[in-house]
Design a protein around this motif. Structure first.
Motif, PDB file in Angstrom:
ATOM      1  N   SER A  83       0.846  -1.196   0.000  1.00 47.52           N
ATOM      2  CA  SER A  83       0.000   0.000   0.000  1.00 47.52           C
ATOM      3  C   SER A  83       0.876   1.238   0.000  1.00 47.52           C
ATOM      4  CB  SER A  83      -0.877   0.042   1.256  1.00 47.52           C
ATOM      5  OG  SER A  83      -1.694  -1.092   1.360  1.00 47.52           O
ATOM      6  N   ASN A  84       0.294   2.359  -0.407  1.00 49.86           N
ATOM      7  CA  ASN A  84       1.035   3.609  -0.270  1.00 49.86           C
ATOM      8  C   ASN A  84       0.808   4.158   1.137  1.00 49.86           C
ATOM      9  OD1 ASN A  84      -1.382   5.139  -0.284  1.00 49.86           O
ATOM     10  ND2 ASN A  84      -1.198   5.625  -2.451  1.00 49.86           N
ATOM     11  N   ASN A  85       1.309   5.336   1.415  1.00 52.15           N
ATOM     12  CA  ASN A  85       1.164   5.921   2.748  1.00 52.15           C
ATOM     13  C   ASN A  85      -0.046   6.850   2.837  1.00 52.15           C
ATOM     14  OD1 ASN A  85       2.167   5.999   5.413  1.00 52.15           O
ATOM     15  ND2 ASN A  85       3.074   8.003   5.063  1.00 52.15           N
ATOM     16  N   GLN A  86      -0.912   6.791   1.835  1.00 48.99           N
ATOM     17  CA  GLN A  86      -2.111   7.632   1.817  1.00 48.99           C
ATOM     18  C   GLN A  86      -3.380   6.782   1.925  1.00 48.99           C
ATOM     19  OE1 GLN A  86      -1.270  10.873   1.889  1.00 48.99           O
ATOM     20  NE2 GLN A  86       0.831  10.190   1.648  1.00 48.99           N
ATOM     21  N   GLY A  87      -3.222   5.487   2.206  1.00 50.61           N
ATOM     22  CA  GLY A  87      -4.372   4.619   2.394  1.00 50.61           C
ATOM     23  C   GLY A  87      -4.780   3.794   1.187  1.00 50.61           C
ATOM     24  N   ARG A  88      -4.093   3.929   0.064  1.00 48.75           N
ATOM     25  CA  ARG A  88      -4.454   3.155  -1.129  1.00 48.75           C
ATOM     26  C   ARG A  88      -3.724   1.814  -1.112  1.00 48.75           C
ATOM     27  NH1 ARG A  88      -3.406   1.160  -5.873  1.00 48.75           N
ATOM     28  NH2 ARG A  88      -4.830   1.373  -7.621  1.00 48.75           N
ATOM     29  N   ILE A  89      -4.479   0.734  -1.247  1.00 49.58           N
ATOM     30  CA  ILE A  89      -3.915  -0.614  -1.301  1.00 49.58           C
ATOM     31  C   ILE A  89      -3.636  -0.965  -2.763  1.00 49.58           C
ATOM     32  CG2 ILE A  89      -4.369  -3.059  -0.876  1.00 49.58           C
ATOM     33  CD1 ILE A  89      -6.147  -2.132   1.481  1.00 49.58           C
ATOM     34  N   ASN A  90      -2.398  -1.363  -3.035  1.00 50.61           N
ATOM     35  CA  ASN A  90      -2.029  -1.776  -4.395  1.00 50.61           C
ATOM     36  C   ASN A  90      -2.394  -3.231  -4.648  1.00 50.61           C
ATOM     37  OD1 ASN A  90       0.534   0.139  -3.418  1.00 50.61           O
ATOM     38  ND2 ASN A  90      -0.492   0.754  -5.291  1.00 50.61           N
ATOM     39  N   GLY A  91      -2.304  -4.064  -3.619  1.00 53.16           N
ATOM     40  CA  GLY A  91      -2.666  -5.467  -3.753  1.00 53.16           C
ATOM     41  C   GLY A  91      -1.658  -6.384  -3.076  1.00 53.16           C
ATOM     42  N   TRP A  92      -1.917  -7.676  -3.235  1.00 50.38           N
ATOM     43  CA  TRP A  92      -1.050  -8.714  -2.661  1.00 50.38           C
ATOM     44  C   TRP A  92      -0.031  -9.152  -3.704  1.00 50.38           C
ATOM     45  CZ3 TRP A  92      -1.201 -10.356   2.341  1.00 50.38           C
ATOM     46  CH2 TRP A  92      -2.310  -9.982   3.095  1.00 50.38           C
ATOM     47  N   THR A  93       1.166  -9.526  -3.215  1.00 52.09           N
ATOM     48  CA  THR A  93       2.184 -10.064  -4.096  1.00 52.09           C
ATOM     49  C   THR A  93       2.963 -11.141  -3.361  1.00 52.09           C
ATOM     50  OG1 THR A  93       3.840  -9.446  -5.745  1.00 52.09           O
ATOM     51  CG2 THR A  93       4.060  -8.422  -3.577  1.00 52.09           C
ATOM     52  N   GLY A  94       3.437 -12.115  -4.112  1.00 47.19           N
ATOM     53  CA  GLY A  94       4.203 -13.209  -3.524  1.00 47.19           C
ATOM     54  C   GLY A  94       5.610 -12.788  -3.152  1.00 47.19           C
ATOM     55  N   HIS A  95       6.210 -13.567  -2.266  1.00 48.38           N
ATOM     56  CA  HIS A  95       7.565 -13.270  -1.809  1.00 48.38           C
ATOM     57  C   HIS A  95       8.555 -13.137  -2.963  1.00 48.38           C
ATOM     58  CE1 HIS A  95       7.020 -14.828   2.586  1.00 48.38           C
ATOM     59  NE2 HIS A  95       6.422 -13.682   2.371  1.00 48.38           N
ATOM     60  N   ALA A  96       8.359 -13.873  -4.042  1.00 47.95           N
ATOM     61  CA  ALA A  96       9.294 -13.823  -5.171  1.00 47.95           C
ATOM     62  C   ALA A  96       9.326 -12.453  -5.843  1.00 47.95           C
ATOM     63  CB  ALA A  96       8.940 -14.894  -6.201  1.00 47.95           C
ATOM     64  N   LYS A  97       8.305 -11.645  -5.617  1.00 49.15           N
ATOM     65  CA  LYS A  97       8.250 -10.322  -6.236  1.00 49.15           C
ATOM     66  C   LYS A  97       8.522  -9.190  -5.248  1.00 49.15           C
ATOM     67  CE  LYS A  97       5.505 -11.802 -10.085  1.00 49.15           C
ATOM     68  NZ  LYS A  97       4.255 -11.707 -10.811  1.00 49.15           N
ATOM     69  N   VAL A  98       9.032  -9.526  -4.082  1.00 47.52           N
ATOM     70  CA  VAL A  98       9.491  -8.530  -3.105  1.00 47.52           C
ATOM     71  C   VAL A  98      11.006  -8.527  -3.209  1.00 47.52           C
ATOM     72  CG1 VAL A  98       9.527  -7.819  -0.696  1.00 47.52           C
ATOM     73  CG2 VAL A  98       7.499  -8.971  -1.616  1.00 47.52           C
ATOM     74  N   TYR A  99      11.546  -7.482  -3.848  1.00 47.92           N
ATOM     75  CA  TYR A  99      12.954  -7.457  -4.221  1.00 47.92           C
ATOM     76  C   TYR A  99      13.869  -6.847  -3.161  1.00 47.92           C
ATOM     77  CZ  TYR A  99      10.528  -8.083  -8.638  1.00 47.92           C
ATOM     78  OH  TYR A  99       9.695  -8.531  -9.614  1.00 47.92           O
ATOM     79  N   GLY A 100      13.404  -5.778  -2.524  1.00 49.23           N
ATOM     80  CA  GLY A 100      14.293  -5.078  -1.619  1.00 49.23           C
ATOM     81  C   GLY A 100      13.549  -4.354  -0.527  1.00 49.23           C
ATOM     82  N   ILE A 101      14.327  -3.898   0.451  1.00 50.68           N
ATOM     83  CA  ILE A 101      13.789  -3.124   1.568  1.00 50.68           C
ATOM     84  C   ILE A 101      14.514  -1.785   1.613  1.00 50.68           C
ATOM     85  CG2 ILE A 101      15.394  -4.175   3.234  1.00 50.68           C
ATOM     86  CD1 ILE A 101      13.039  -3.980   5.293  1.00 50.68           C
ATOM     87  N   CYS A 102      13.769  -0.735   1.864  1.00 52.68           N
ATOM     88  CA  CYS A 102      14.363   0.599   2.008  1.00 52.68           C
ATOM     89  C   CYS A 102      15.085   0.652   3.347  1.00 52.68           C
ATOM     90  CB  CYS A 102      13.272   1.666   1.931  1.00 52.68           C
ATOM     91  SG  CYS A 102      13.901   3.346   2.080  1.00 52.68           S
ATOM     92  N   VAL A 103      16.402   0.843   3.283  1.00 45.83           N
ATOM     93  CA  VAL A 103      17.209   0.874   4.499  1.00 45.83           C
ATOM     94  C   VAL A 103      17.533   2.291   4.954  1.00 45.83           C
ATOM     95  CG1 VAL A 103      18.162  -1.428   4.126  1.00 45.83           C
ATOM     96  CG2 VAL A 103      19.394   0.565   3.247  1.00 45.83           C
ATOM     97  N   ALA A 104      17.382   3.277   4.043  1.00 44.94           N
ATOM     98  CA  ALA A 104      17.668   4.668   4.415  1.00 44.94           C
ATOM     99  C   ALA A 104      16.937   5.621   3.480  1.00 44.94           C
ATOM    100  CB  ALA A 104      19.169   4.955   4.361  1.00 44.94           C
ATOM    101  N   VAL A 105      16.552   6.769   4.057  1.00 44.54           N
ATOM    102  CA  VAL A 105      15.950   7.868   3.298  1.00 44.54           C
ATOM    103  C   VAL A 105      16.745   9.120   3.633  1.00 44.54           C
ATOM    104  CG1 VAL A 105      13.878   9.250   2.888  1.00 44.54           C
ATOM    105  CG2 VAL A 105      13.654   6.797   3.382  1.00 44.54           C
ATOM    106  N   GLU A 106      17.332   9.732   2.596  1.00 41.86           N
ATOM    107  CA  GLU A 106      18.171  10.922   2.790  1.00 41.86           C
ATOM    108  C   GLU A 106      19.235  10.683   3.861  1.00 41.86           C
ATOM    109  OE1 GLU A 106      18.380  14.014   1.187  1.00 41.86           O
ATOM    110  OE2 GLU A 106      17.149  13.008  -0.309  1.00 41.86           O
ATOM    111  N   GLY A 107      19.786   9.471   3.859  1.00 43.78           N
ATOM    112  CA  GLY A 107      20.866   9.128   4.784  1.00 43.78           C
ATOM    113  C   GLY A 107      20.414   8.696   6.169  1.00 43.78           C
ATOM    114  N   ALA A 108      19.139   8.865   6.506  1.00 43.54           N
ATOM    115  CA  ALA A 108      18.623   8.456   7.816  1.00 43.54           C
ATOM    116  C   ALA A 108      18.189   6.988   7.743  1.00 43.54           C
ATOM    117  CB  ALA A 108      17.444   9.326   8.226  1.00 43.54           C
TER     118      ALA A 108
END
Length: 119
Positions: A83-108
Motif C-alpha cells: 500500500s502507499n502511505n495515503q491509504g491506497r492498497i495496491n494489492g497482494w504479491t508473492g515473496h518472489a516479487k518482493v525485491y528489496g527493503i528501504c534501508v535509508a531515506v536521505e541518509g537516515a
C-alpha cells in the motif's frame, strides 16, 4: 512512491534482485511524509519472509513496481500486501516479487531493517 510499468523502477528492481544495494531518487507523493518526491533512498536486497507491516519495500504488484509499504503479511501463503502511505492498497504479491527493503531515506536509517537484508 513512483509506480512504474517498464522503466526506471524496473531497472532498479532488477539490480536489487541480482543482489545490489541501490540508491535512487523516486518521484511522487504517495509515500509522504516517509519518503518525499526525489528523496535519496537506499534499497537493499531483502529476505521477503522477514518483512513486517510498516517496512518500505520495492515490490512488483500486478505488473507494476512500487516503493511502498507492507500493509499486511500472510506468512502461510508467502505473500504481502503493498500500500502507499495515503491509504491506497495496491494489492497482494508473492515473496518472489518482493525485491528489496528501504534501508535509508536521505541518509537516515530506517527502523527495523537489521536481520532482513539478504546476503
Amino acid at each position: 512512491m513512483l509506480a512504474d510499468t517498464m522503466g526506471a523502477l524496473d531497472m532498479v528492481a532488477a539490480r536489487v534482485a541480482a543482489g545490489a544495494t541501490v540508491r535512487f531518487r523516486p518521484s511522487g507523493s504517495s509515500m509522504v511524509p516517509l519518503v518525499r518526491s526525489r528523496d535519496l533512498v537506499t534499497v537493499s536486497p531483502v529476505d521477503p519472509a522477514k518483512v513486517e507491516v510498516g517496512d518500505i519495500v520495492l515490490a512488483k504488484v500486478a505488473g507494476t513496481v512500487y516503493l511502498h509499504l507492507v500493509s499486511a503479511v500472510d506468512a502461510a501463503a508467502g505473500r504481502v500486501q503493498i500500500s502507499n502511505n495515503q491509504g491506497r492498497i495496491n494489492g497482494w504479491t508473492g515473496h518472489a516479487k518482493v525485491y528489496g527493503i528501504c534501508v535509508a531515506v536521505e541518509g537516515a536509517r530506517r527502523p527495523r531493517v537489521d536481520g532482513k537484508i539478504r546476503q
